[in-house]
Design an enzyme around this catalytic site. Structure first.
Site, PDB file in Angstrom:
ATOM      1  N   PHE A   1      -6.428   5.654   2.107  1.00 40.12           N
ATOM      2  CA  PHE A   1      -4.996   5.784   1.830  1.00 40.12           C
ATOM      3  C   PHE A   1      -4.781   5.605   0.327  1.00 40.12           C
ATOM      4  O   PHE A   1      -5.128   4.571  -0.237  1.00 40.12           O
ATOM      5  CB  PHE A   1      -4.172   4.737   2.600  1.00 40.12           C
ATOM      6  CG  PHE A   1      -2.688   4.956   2.446  1.00 40.12           C
ATOM      7  CD1 PHE A   1      -2.023   5.866   3.250  1.00 40.12           C
ATOM      8  CD2 PHE A   1      -1.965   4.301   1.463  1.00 40.12           C
ATOM      9  CE1 PHE A   1      -0.655   6.109   3.092  1.00 40.12           C
ATOM     10  CE2 PHE A   1      -0.610   4.537   1.284  1.00 40.12           C
ATOM     11  CZ  PHE A   1       0.043   5.430   2.110  1.00 40.12           C
TER      12      PHE A   1
ATOM     13  N   ASP B   1      -9.552   2.682  -6.372  1.00 39.88           N
ATOM     14  CA  ASP B   1      -8.152   2.408  -6.062  1.00 39.88           C
ATOM     15  C   ASP B   1      -8.061   0.939  -5.659  1.00 39.88           C
ATOM     16  O   ASP B   1      -8.382   0.562  -4.541  1.00 39.88           O
ATOM     17  CB  ASP B   1      -7.705   3.334  -4.926  1.00 39.88           C
ATOM     18  CG  ASP B   1      -6.284   3.049  -4.454  1.00 39.88           C
ATOM     19  OD1 ASP B   1      -5.743   1.987  -4.800  1.00 39.88           O
ATOM     20  OD2 ASP B   1      -5.725   3.887  -3.711  1.00 39.88           O
TER      21      ASP B   1
ATOM     22  N   LYS C   1       0.993  -3.004  -6.040  1.00 33.39           N
ATOM     23  CA  LYS C   1       1.279  -4.126  -5.136  1.00 33.39           C
ATOM     24  C   LYS C   1       1.428  -5.495  -5.814  1.00 33.39           C
ATOM     25  O   LYS C   1       2.474  -5.799  -6.344  1.00 33.39           O
ATOM     26  CB  LYS C   1       0.211  -4.155  -4.041  1.00 33.39           C
ATOM     27  CG  LYS C   1       0.368  -2.973  -3.073  1.00 33.39           C
ATOM     28  CD  LYS C   1      -0.380  -3.188  -1.812  1.00 33.39           C
ATOM     29  CE  LYS C   1      -0.264  -2.051  -0.821  1.00 33.39           C
ATOM     30  NZ  LYS C   1       0.936  -2.093   0.008  1.00 33.39           N
TER      31      LYS C   1
HETATM   32  C1  LIG Z   1      -5.083   1.447  -1.512  1.00 28.23           C
HETATM   33  C2  LIG Z   1      -3.685   1.931  -1.731  1.00 28.23           C
HETATM   34  N1  LIG Z   1      -3.463   2.879  -2.650  1.00 28.23           N
HETATM   35  C3  LIG Z   1      -2.233   3.340  -2.901  1.00 28.23           C
HETATM   36  C4  LIG Z   1      -1.138   2.867  -2.189  1.00 28.23           C
HETATM   37  C5  LIG Z   1       0.230   3.401  -2.497  1.00 28.23           C
HETATM   38  O1  LIG Z   1       0.970   2.453  -3.180  1.00 28.23           O
HETATM   39  P1  LIG Z   1       2.559   2.595  -3.303  1.00 28.23           P
HETATM   40  O2  LIG Z   1       3.123   2.455  -1.927  1.00 28.23           O
HETATM   41  O3  LIG Z   1       2.966   1.480  -4.229  1.00 28.23           O
HETATM   42  O4  LIG Z   1       2.830   3.929  -3.888  1.00 28.23           O
HETATM   43  C6  LIG Z   1      -1.317   1.886  -1.217  1.00 28.23           C
HETATM   44  C7  LIG Z   1      -0.181   1.405  -0.428  1.00 28.23           C
HETATM   45  O5  LIG Z   1      -0.307   0.855   0.622  1.00 28.23           O
HETATM   46  C8  LIG Z   1      -2.638   1.407  -0.976  1.00 28.23           C
HETATM   47  O6  LIG Z   1      -2.865   0.467  -0.056  1.00 28.23           O
END
Ligand SMILES: Cc1ncc(COP(=O)(O)O)c(C=O)c1O
Length: 401
Positions: free
Chosen positions: A138, A223, A252
């Site tokens: 994700f 990520d 986050k």
């Molecule tokens: C690993 C990871 N990358 C990207 C995101 C996306 O972040 P945002 O919701 O702040 O755009 C999330 C959100 O849960 C995530 O867990």
């Protein structure tokens, strides 16, 4: 305002993207506890989905934000911002990265990483643009990060997605090697898949990926939106695996609840972005960067991350102990305070989340019917004991049925 009034207004005026939410609206928080309008107390093991790393009304974060709000909230990237430079320095000096760019969310940080990887090879005059990510990953909900996300359920409503993304099996180095082509510019991974259900990549796999990237001139993007900012017991998740990414992203927990994301890269990669190549109106504004500085300075205090590690270890042991007692618990996974408890398909994880709420406990259910625990990093062993007792009682009821 009572919860019913809020629900009715939400139903009428808000986009229905979240369907039926959990039936509660919080009014305030203190430590790792939240309180609704009627004064009911909830022990929070969700932390705004791995965001509120310092819990609620943390003295350092609250004082810093109050002071900054009275000074100035936003100025723009036309001018220099002291807090932005300070937050970038804190990240660079405590990571393998050299330069930082601030944005507003995890998805935006990943968009930046994708753009930077492509620009890096454009600068070199090399025709590389393809990005390989993992199945079940994700990476966000913008168009490019949806294309990077290895889950069809998020992608199908929005096809055609931007081209140039491939997805391969988790922890399978041979599959990754096979997917690499002469056009591959980057491999993008979460060291622990969060939304996917708390799946940790093997150290050997990650080292293998690093070697593959080095040998074929491919960039490694990690990520760290969910795994970064102390969540796993180290400041950044990659620090567990003895590897370094070329680019990593944050979101986050970085602002402890104030929206901020970051793109971090080694100098040789970061320098591919020239003036005008990337930008953001709100990204890195004084308020958001004040929050990031307060969070980072707190996490870097001696003993803070060690405490996350020891509470996380204790928490995992107690979850393992639950697994020994209930045969519908399939697996316990995770690192630090990013833990998952996978249930058999015959048990509905979402129902357990509701039952927990009724008992004043906030937990969340991620992919693969996995209960996810990502509490504020200030959670204590006795808070963990309370959660375990409540979960155990709920599980006993299920066993009796
Ligand atoms: C690993 C990871 N990358 C990207 C995101 C996306 O972040 P945002 O919701 O702040 O755009 C999330 C959100 O849960 C995530 O867990």
């Amino acid at each position: 305002m009572d919860i019913k009034t809020v629900q009715d207004m939400d139903k009428k005026y808000y986009f229905n993207t979240f369907g039926q939410r959990l039936p509660v609206a919080f009014e305030r928080g203190q430590g790792i506890r939240l309180y609704d309008g009627e004064g009911n107390e909830y022990l929070d093991f969700v932390a705004g989905i791995a965001v509120n790393c310092l819990g609620y009304n943390h003295p350092v974060l609250t004082a810093a934000l109050k002071e900054q709000v009275e000074r100035v909230v936003h100025t723009s990237s036309l001018y220099y911002t002291k807090q932005q430079a300070l937050a970038a320095k804190l990240i660079a000096q405590n990571s393998c990265g050299d330069r930082v760019f601030f944005c507003n969310s995890g998805a935006e940080a990943n968009e930046g990483a994708i753009k930077l990887a492509r620009k890096y090879f454009k600068e070199k005059g090399v025709d590389k643009y393809e990005i390989i990510t993992l199945q079940n990953s994700f990476h966000g909900r913008t168009m490019a990060t949806l294309a990077a996300t290895g889950q069809e359920k998020y992608q199908l409503p929005y096809t055609p997605l931007p081209p140039g993304f491939k997805h391969v099996e988790f922890n399978n180095l041979a599959a990754l090697e096979k997917a690499v082509s002469k056009h591959t510019c980057a491999i993008m991974l979460e060291v622990i898949q969060g939304e996917g259900g708390i799946f940790v990549l093997d150290t050997e796999y990650l080292r293998g990926v690093r070697k593959l990237c080095d040998s074929l001139d491919i960039l490694l993007i990690l990520d760290e939106v969910q795994t970064g900012i102390g969540r796993t017991g180290k400041l950044f998740g990659y620090q567990h695996f003895d590897i370094e990414p070329d680019i990593f992203t944050l979101g986050k927990g970085l602002g402890g609840g104030v929206p901020i994301g970051a793109l971090v890269a080694k100098e040789k990669v970061a320098s591919a972005f020239k003036p005008g190549d990337h930008g953001s109106t709100f990204g890195g504004n004084p308020l958001a960067c004040t929050a990031a500085c307060a969070v980072l300075e707190t996490l870097l205090k001696p003993g803070f991350l060690e405490n996350v590690q020891s509470t996380g270890k204790y928490f995992k042991e107690r979850l393992q102990n639950l697994k020994d007692q209930f045969d519908f618990i399939l697996d316990i996974r995770g690192l630090g305070l990013m833990l998952g408890l996978q249930l058999k398909d015959t048990i509905d994880g979402k129902k357990i989340v509701h039952k927990c709420l009724e008992q004043g406990l906030l937990i969340n259910c991620a992919g693969n019917n996995t209960l996810r625990f990502v509490p504020p990093l200030i959670v204590t062993k006795s808070d963990v004991d309370v959660l375990i007792e409540k979960l155990k009682n709920i599980f006993m009821d299920l066993k009796d049925k």
